[in-house]
Scaffold this active site. Structure first.
Site, PDB file in Angstrom:
ATOM      1  N   ARG A  76       0.802  -0.991   0.049  1.00 56.19           N
ATOM      2  CA  ARG A  76      -0.097   0.290  -0.129  1.00 56.19           C
ATOM      3  C   ARG A  76       1.078   1.172   0.034  1.00 56.19           C
ATOM      4  O   ARG A  76       2.098   1.337   0.189  1.00 56.19           O
ATOM      5  CB  ARG A  76      -1.046  -0.022   1.332  1.00 56.19           C
ATOM      6  CG  ARG A  76      -0.179   0.065   2.663  1.00 56.19           C
ATOM      7  CD  ARG A  76      -1.120   0.468   3.633  1.00 56.19           C
ATOM      8  NE  ARG A  76      -0.129   0.183   5.148  1.00 56.19           N
ATOM      9  CZ  ARG A  76       0.672   0.955   5.434  1.00 56.19           C
ATOM     10  NH1 ARG A  76       0.951   2.097   4.486  1.00 56.19           N
ATOM     11  NH2 ARG A  76       1.465   1.020   6.498  1.00 56.19           N
ATOM     12  N   VAL A  80       4.351   3.902   8.334  1.00 56.53           N
ATOM     13  CA  VAL A  80       4.315   2.844   8.963  1.00 56.53           C
ATOM     14  C   VAL A  80       2.856   3.139   9.943  1.00 56.53           C
ATOM     15  O   VAL A  80       2.684   4.302  10.141  1.00 56.53           O
ATOM     16  CB  VAL A  80       5.522   2.715  10.130  1.00 56.53           C
ATOM     17  CG1 VAL A  80       5.678   3.856  10.778  1.00 56.53           C
ATOM     18  CG2 VAL A  80       5.452   1.595  10.938  1.00 56.53           C
ATOM     19  N   HIS A  83      -2.061  -1.879  13.457  1.00 55.60           N
ATOM     20  CA  HIS A  83      -3.220  -2.593  13.496  1.00 55.60           C
ATOM     21  C   HIS A  83      -3.362  -3.578  14.473  1.00 55.60           C
ATOM     22  O   HIS A  83      -2.534  -4.406  15.149  1.00 55.60           O
ATOM     23  CB  HIS A  83      -3.673  -3.542  12.228  1.00 55.60           C
ATOM     24  CG  HIS A  83      -3.434  -2.591  11.007  1.00 55.60           C
ATOM     25  ND1 HIS A  83      -4.456  -1.645  10.850  1.00 55.60           N
ATOM     26  CD2 HIS A  83      -3.107  -2.873   9.501  1.00 55.60           C
ATOM     27  CE1 HIS A  83      -4.404  -0.976   9.542  1.00 55.60           C
ATOM     28  NE2 HIS A  83      -3.380  -1.659   9.010  1.00 55.60           N
ATOM     29  N   SER A 143      -6.403   5.913  10.247  1.00 56.01           N
ATOM     30  CA  SER A 143      -5.466   5.599   9.185  1.00 56.01           C
ATOM     31  C   SER A 143      -5.904   5.120   7.819  1.00 56.01           C
ATOM     32  O   SER A 143      -6.951   4.606   7.848  1.00 56.01           O
ATOM     33  CB  SER A 143      -4.269   4.879   9.759  1.00 56.01           C
ATOM     34  OG  SER A 143      -3.769   5.112  10.785  1.00 56.01           O
ATOM     35  N   GLY A 156      -7.320   0.053   2.460  1.00 60.96           N
ATOM     36  CA  GLY A 156      -8.362   0.816   3.003  1.00 60.96           C
ATOM     37  C   GLY A 156      -8.120   1.626   4.048  1.00 60.96           C
ATOM     38  O   GLY A 156      -7.299   2.250   4.086  1.00 60.96           O
ATOM     39  N   LEU A 157      -9.092   1.476   5.361  1.00 60.16           N
ATOM     40  CA  LEU A 157      -9.097   2.263   6.243  1.00 60.16           C
ATOM     41  C   LEU A 157      -9.038   1.675   7.644  1.00 60.16           C
ATOM     42  O   LEU A 157      -9.513   0.581   7.664  1.00 60.16           O
ATOM     43  CB  LEU A 157     -10.371   3.055   6.326  1.00 60.16           C
ATOM     44  CG  LEU A 157     -10.553   4.222   7.311  1.00 60.16           C
ATOM     45  CD1 LEU A 157     -10.246   5.604   6.858  1.00 60.16           C
ATOM     46  CD2 LEU A 157     -12.222   4.100   7.668  1.00 60.16           C
ATOM     47  N   ALA A 158      -8.439   2.249   8.834  1.00 61.02           N
ATOM     48  CA  ALA A 158      -8.603   1.699  10.117  1.00 61.02           C
ATOM     49  C   ALA A 158      -8.906   2.658  10.884  1.00 61.02           C
ATOM     50  O   ALA A 158      -8.073   3.857  10.900  1.00 61.02           O
ATOM     51  CB  ALA A 158      -6.959   0.993  10.303  1.00 61.02           C
ATOM     52  N   CYS A 174       2.691   7.112  10.743  1.00 64.02           N
ATOM     53  CA  CYS A 174       2.386   7.435   9.221  1.00 64.02           C
ATOM     54  C   CYS A 174       3.384   8.465   8.913  1.00 64.02           C
ATOM     55  O   CYS A 174       3.407   9.268   8.055  1.00 64.02           O
ATOM     56  CB  CYS A 174       1.027   8.297   8.908  1.00 64.02           C
ATOM     57  SG  CYS A 174      -0.378   7.086   9.441  1.00 64.02           S
TER      58      CYS A 174
END
Length: 225
Positions: A76, A80, A83, A143, A156-158, A174
């Site tokens: 992606r 960094v 999760h 993120s 995608g998204l977290a 990030c």
């Protein structure tokens, strides 16, 4: 052509529970490589065991101390991130070319859907052009990172719901040194990752001119942990 045959208007939502990161990433790649013009777009809603992931252009120095947490270099965009349990992860397996969208439009839709859903919970959130994601009072709550191959997006998204935030202290989130992070639990919102992710999925569908088509599970989405 009907919606079910893949004209791009429907989004199939798969609620996958907790899934190991590497096998889910492999499943996303396989789904993207194997899909056809008739394959419906899918959203995968899940949680991961603790893992640090580094994007294609990530600088290793932003991973300060991985300790005993697994680290995975992925395809992606972005730097960094972390999760873990208590985080709503929403993977967007969307055919951008079929929908007539650019990657920036999908980023805007994901961020906007999250901002809208947070607003419905009484939380004022914002985005930053210099740092993709969603922020509350300057602290990052969600993120975002995407990969596009052959006009088709994945990753995608977290969103931090009630996750342990201490692993973020081991990284520059990030790629931003000292960037604060927050979570819904600290903002007075009592919900689950699945409920939060489903809410954002609904907002995203609306922004894409779609509707959610619910289903349970996905054999191609990795393994349970």
């Amino acid at each position: 052509m009907t919606e079910a045959s893949g004209n791009g208007t429907g989004l199939l939502l798969r609620r996958l529970g907790r899934r190991e990161y590497a096998s889910t990433w492999a499943a996303m790649r396989a789904f993207t490589e194997g899909r056809t013009e008739a394959t419906p777009d899918e959203l995968w809603l899940l949680e991961h065991p603790p893992v640090f992931t580094l994007g294609r252009n990530a600088a290793r120095e932003h991973l300060l101390d991985a300790g005993d947490i697994e680290t995975v270099a992925v395809d992606r965009g972005g730097q960094v991130t972390y999760h873990g349990p208590g985080q709503a992860v929403l993977y967007t397996l969307v055919d951008l070319r079929r929908r007539g969208l650019g990657v920036r439009a999908l980023v805007d839709a994901l961020e906007g859907a999250t901002v809208d859903w947070l607003a419905a919970q009484g939380i004022t959130a914002a985005t930053r052009r210099d740092a993709p994601g969603v922020y509350v009072d300057g602290a990052k709550i969600a993120s975002l990172g995407l990969r596009v191959r052959h006009g088709r997006a994945y990753h995608g998204l977290a969103l931090n719901v009630d996750a342990d935030l201490s692993p973020f202290e081991r990284i520059n989130p990030c790629g931003h040194r000292g960037l604060p992070v927050t979570r819904l639990a600290d903002l007075g919102v009592d919900t689950t990752p699945e409920a939060a992710g489903a809410g954002i999925a609904g907002e995203l569908a609306a922004r894409l001119g779609s509707r959610i088509r619910p289903t349970e599970g996905a054999d191609h989405a990795g393994t349970d942990t």
